[in-house]
Scaffold this motif. Structure first.
Motif, PDB file in Angstrom:
ATOM      1  N   ALA A   1       9.276 -20.393   7.549  1.00  0.00           N
ATOM      2  CA  ALA A   1       8.005 -20.579   6.829  1.00  0.00           C
ATOM      3  C   ALA A   1       8.258 -21.156   5.441  1.00  0.00           C
ATOM      4  CB  ALA A   1       7.266 -19.257   6.721  1.00  0.00           C
ATOM      5  N   ALA A   2       7.514 -22.212   5.101  1.00  0.00           N
ATOM      6  CA  ALA A   2       7.719 -22.876   3.820  1.00  0.00           C
ATOM      7  C   ALA A   2       6.551 -22.676   2.858  1.00  0.00           C
ATOM      8  CB  ALA A   2       7.944 -24.380   4.035  1.00  0.00           C
ATOM      9  N   THR A   3       5.391 -22.275   3.378  1.00  0.00           N
ATOM     10  CA  THR A   3       4.214 -22.051   2.542  1.00  0.00           C
ATOM     11  C   THR A   3       3.598 -20.700   2.911  1.00  0.00           C
ATOM     12  OG1 THR A   3       2.618 -23.037   4.068  1.00  0.00           O
ATOM     13  CG2 THR A   3       3.745 -24.542   2.540  1.00  0.00           C
ATOM     14  N   VAL A   4       2.729 -20.205   2.045  1.00  0.00           N
ATOM     15  CA  VAL A   4       2.054 -18.935   2.317  1.00  0.00           C
ATOM     16  C   VAL A   4       1.272 -19.025   3.630  1.00  0.00           C
ATOM     17  CG1 VAL A   4       0.270 -17.349   1.500  1.00  0.00           C
ATOM     18  CG2 VAL A   4       1.939 -18.271  -0.118  1.00  0.00           C
ATOM     19  N   ALA A   5       0.661 -20.180   3.889  1.00  0.00           N
ATOM     20  CA  ALA A   5      -0.118 -20.355   5.118  1.00  0.00           C
ATOM     21  C   ALA A   5       0.753 -20.237   6.365  1.00  0.00           C
ATOM     22  CB  ALA A   5      -0.826 -21.708   5.099  1.00  0.00           C
ATOM     23  N   ASP A   6       2.051 -20.542   6.243  1.00  0.00           N
ATOM     24  CA  ASP A   6       2.971 -20.464   7.384  1.00  0.00           C
ATOM     25  C   ASP A   6       3.424 -19.031   7.671  1.00  0.00           C
ATOM     26  OD1 ASP A   6       2.949 -23.245   7.521  1.00  0.00           O
ATOM     27  OD2 ASP A   6       4.738 -23.453   6.276  1.00  0.00           O
ATOM     28  N   VAL A   7       3.275 -18.142   6.701  1.00  0.00           N
ATOM     29  CA  VAL A   7       3.850 -16.800   6.792  1.00  0.00           C
ATOM     30  C   VAL A   7       2.942 -15.872   7.595  1.00  0.00           C
ATOM     31  CG1 VAL A   7       4.592 -14.769   5.476  1.00  0.00           C
ATOM     32  CG2 VAL A   7       5.105 -17.063   4.615  1.00  0.00           C
ATOM     33  N   GLU A   8       3.532 -15.205   8.578  1.00  0.00           N
ATOM     34  CA  GLU A   8       2.800 -14.189   9.339  1.00  0.00           C
ATOM     35  C   GLU A   8       3.140 -12.790   8.830  1.00  0.00           C
ATOM     36  OE1 GLU A   8       3.557 -14.722  13.499  1.00  0.00           O
ATOM     37  OE2 GLU A   8       3.119 -16.874  13.407  1.00  0.00           O
ATOM     38  N   TRP A   9       4.431 -12.549   8.569  1.00  0.00           N
ATOM     39  CA  TRP A   9       4.883 -11.247   8.069  1.00  0.00           C
ATOM     40  C   TRP A   9       5.697 -11.439   6.801  1.00  0.00           C
ATOM     41  CZ3 TRP A   9       3.800  -6.369   9.831  1.00  0.00           C
ATOM     42  CH2 TRP A   9       3.195  -6.269  11.098  1.00  0.00           C
ATOM     43  N   VAL A  10       5.508 -10.542   5.862  1.00  0.00           N
ATOM     44  CA  VAL A  10       6.318 -10.486   4.635  1.00  0.00           C
ATOM     45  C   VAL A  10       7.091  -9.180   4.662  1.00  0.00           C
ATOM     46  CG1 VAL A  10       6.296 -10.483   2.120  1.00  0.00           C
ATOM     47  CG2 VAL A  10       4.493 -11.691   3.364  1.00  0.00           C
ATOM     48  N   TYR A  11       8.376  -9.259   4.393  1.00  0.00           N
ATOM     49  CA  TYR A  11       9.214  -8.060   4.266  1.00  0.00           C
ATOM     50  C   TYR A  11       9.619  -7.957   2.802  1.00  0.00           C
ATOM     51  CZ  TYR A  11       9.181  -8.907   9.230  1.00  0.00           C
ATOM     52  OH  TYR A  11       8.761  -9.144  10.516  1.00  0.00           O
ATOM     53  N   ALA A  12       9.376  -6.793   2.220  1.00  0.00           N
ATOM     54  CA  ALA A  12       9.568  -6.680   0.772  1.00  0.00           C
ATOM     55  C   ALA A  12       9.928  -5.258   0.374  1.00  0.00           C
ATOM     56  CB  ALA A  12       8.293  -7.103   0.044  1.00  0.00           C
ATOM     57  N   HIS A  13      10.537  -5.142  -0.794  1.00  0.00           N
ATOM     58  CA  HIS A  13      10.666  -3.837  -1.441  1.00  0.00           C
ATOM     59  C   HIS A  13       9.424  -3.641  -2.287  1.00  0.00           C
ATOM     60  CE1 HIS A  13      14.712  -2.808  -0.281  1.00  0.00           C
ATOM     61  NE2 HIS A  13      15.054  -4.071  -0.473  1.00  0.00           N
ATOM     62  N   HIS A  14       8.928  -2.425  -2.330  1.00  0.00           N
ATOM     63  CA  HIS A  14       7.781  -2.148  -3.184  1.00  0.00           C
ATOM     64  C   HIS A  14       8.034  -0.866  -3.957  1.00  0.00           C
ATOM     65  CE1 HIS A  14       6.746   1.128  -0.519  1.00  0.00           C
ATOM     66  NE2 HIS A  14       5.630   1.380  -1.178  1.00  0.00           N
ATOM     67  N   MET A  15       7.405  -0.783  -5.097  1.00  0.00           N
ATOM     68  CA  MET A  15       7.351   0.462  -5.856  1.00  0.00           C
ATOM     69  C   MET A  15       5.950   0.567  -6.424  1.00  0.00           C
ATOM     70  SD  MET A  15       9.411   1.802  -9.223  1.00  0.00           S
ATOM     71  CE  MET A  15      10.941   2.102  -8.358  1.00  0.00           C
TER      72      MET A  15
ATOM     73  N   PHE B   1      18.071  -2.496   2.864  1.00  0.00           N
ATOM     74  CA  PHE B   1      18.749  -1.311   2.339  1.00  0.00           C
ATOM     75  C   PHE B   1      19.405  -1.572   0.980  1.00  0.00           C
ATOM     76  CE2 PHE B   1      18.597  -0.374   6.915  1.00  0.00           C
ATOM     77  CZ  PHE B   1      18.029   0.889   6.865  1.00  0.00           C
ATOM     78  N   GLY B   2      19.231  -2.781   0.454  1.00  0.00           N
ATOM     79  CA  GLY B   2      19.885  -3.139  -0.804  1.00  0.00           C
ATOM     80  C   GLY B   2      19.096  -2.803  -2.054  1.00  0.00           C
ATOM     81  N   GLY B   3      17.839  -2.493  -1.928  1.00  0.00           N
ATOM     82  CA  GLY B   3      17.029  -2.180  -3.103  1.00  0.00           C
ATOM     83  C   GLY B   3      16.473  -3.426  -3.772  1.00  0.00           C
ATOM     84  N   PHE B   4      15.746  -3.209  -4.856  1.00  0.00           N
ATOM     85  CA  PHE B   4      15.102  -4.305  -5.588  1.00  0.00           C
ATOM     86  C   PHE B   4      16.139  -5.310  -6.080  1.00  0.00           C
ATOM     87  CE2 PHE B   4      10.992  -2.381  -5.695  1.00  0.00           C
ATOM     88  CZ  PHE B   4      10.120  -3.371  -6.124  1.00  0.00           C
ATOM     89  N   GLY B   5      15.883  -6.577  -5.801  1.00  0.00           N
ATOM     90  CA  GLY B   5      16.732  -7.629  -6.343  1.00  0.00           C
ATOM     91  C   GLY B   5      16.144  -8.201  -7.616  1.00  0.00           C
TER      92      GLY B   5
END
Length: 200
Positions: free
Chosen positions: A108-122, A178-182
């Protein structure tokens, strides 16, 4: 009787040295130009990836901060929305930091292309007398499906948590999960926004 030996002509050697240097310079150029081109392509790709991750971070932050109390409970966040108001207890505002580390589909190159986002959150909740350091918080890897409506999935804490993270996040992103916030700047920005919201 010795026959005279002609001296070795010096001129061709002087001519050969510049020619050899020119050939070497040409070879170096033939090697460096593709390498430089590849470096520019990689740098451009990284810049686009960084820009996409920045946009996704803003989008997911908005989804988390705009979630209702029921939605937060569904995410596994216990921010005390179900506690009675009064007696010095007030439900505050949720402030989040988000650091994306992967997307689906992978190319995916644009937001419109993205179906899932994987992220760290706090996420932290503001409240009377609670500064950032003592705020109630929830953190860890999440999966967010962009759509209408969007879906936020948070692995349930407790025994078996690492395995639930592995089931939620694609294998190619396990090290990052498992690496935490980058992006420590994301947390610092959330801390400053929290301070503005609480006047602390």
């Amino acid at each position: 009787m010795h026959e005279p030996v002609d001296p070795i002509p010096a001129e061709p050697a002087r001519v050969a040295a510049p020619a050899r240097r020119a050939r070497i310079a040409t070879l170096v150029a033939l090697v460096l130009v593709p390498v430089a081109g590849a470096a520019l392509i990689v740098a451009g790709h990284q810049a686009r990836r960084h820009e996409l991750e920045g946009r996704l971070a803003v989008l997911v932050t908005g989804l988390l901060e705009g979630a209702t109390a029921d939605e937060h409970r569904g995410h596994g966040h216990d921010f005390g929305h179900d506690r009675p108001r009064g007696a010095g207890y007030e439900v505050g505002r949720v402030v989040c930091a988000v650091d994306p580390f992967g997307v689906e589909p992978a190319g995916a190159a644009t937001v419109a292309d993205v179906e899932w986002v994987y992220a760290h959150h706090m996420c932290a909740i503001t409240g009377p007398g609670a500064g950032w350091a003592r705020s109630v918080r929830a953190s860890g890897p999440i999966a967010v499906r962009l759509g209408d409506p969007p879906v936020v999935r948070v692995p349930e804490p407790g025994a078996g948590y690492p395995e639930r993270v592995r089931r939620l996040i694609p294998e190619r992103h396990h090290a990052a999960a498992f690496g935490g916030f980058g992006d420590e700047d994301a947390i610092e920005t959330a801390r400053r926004r929290f301070a503005v919201a609480t006047g602390r």
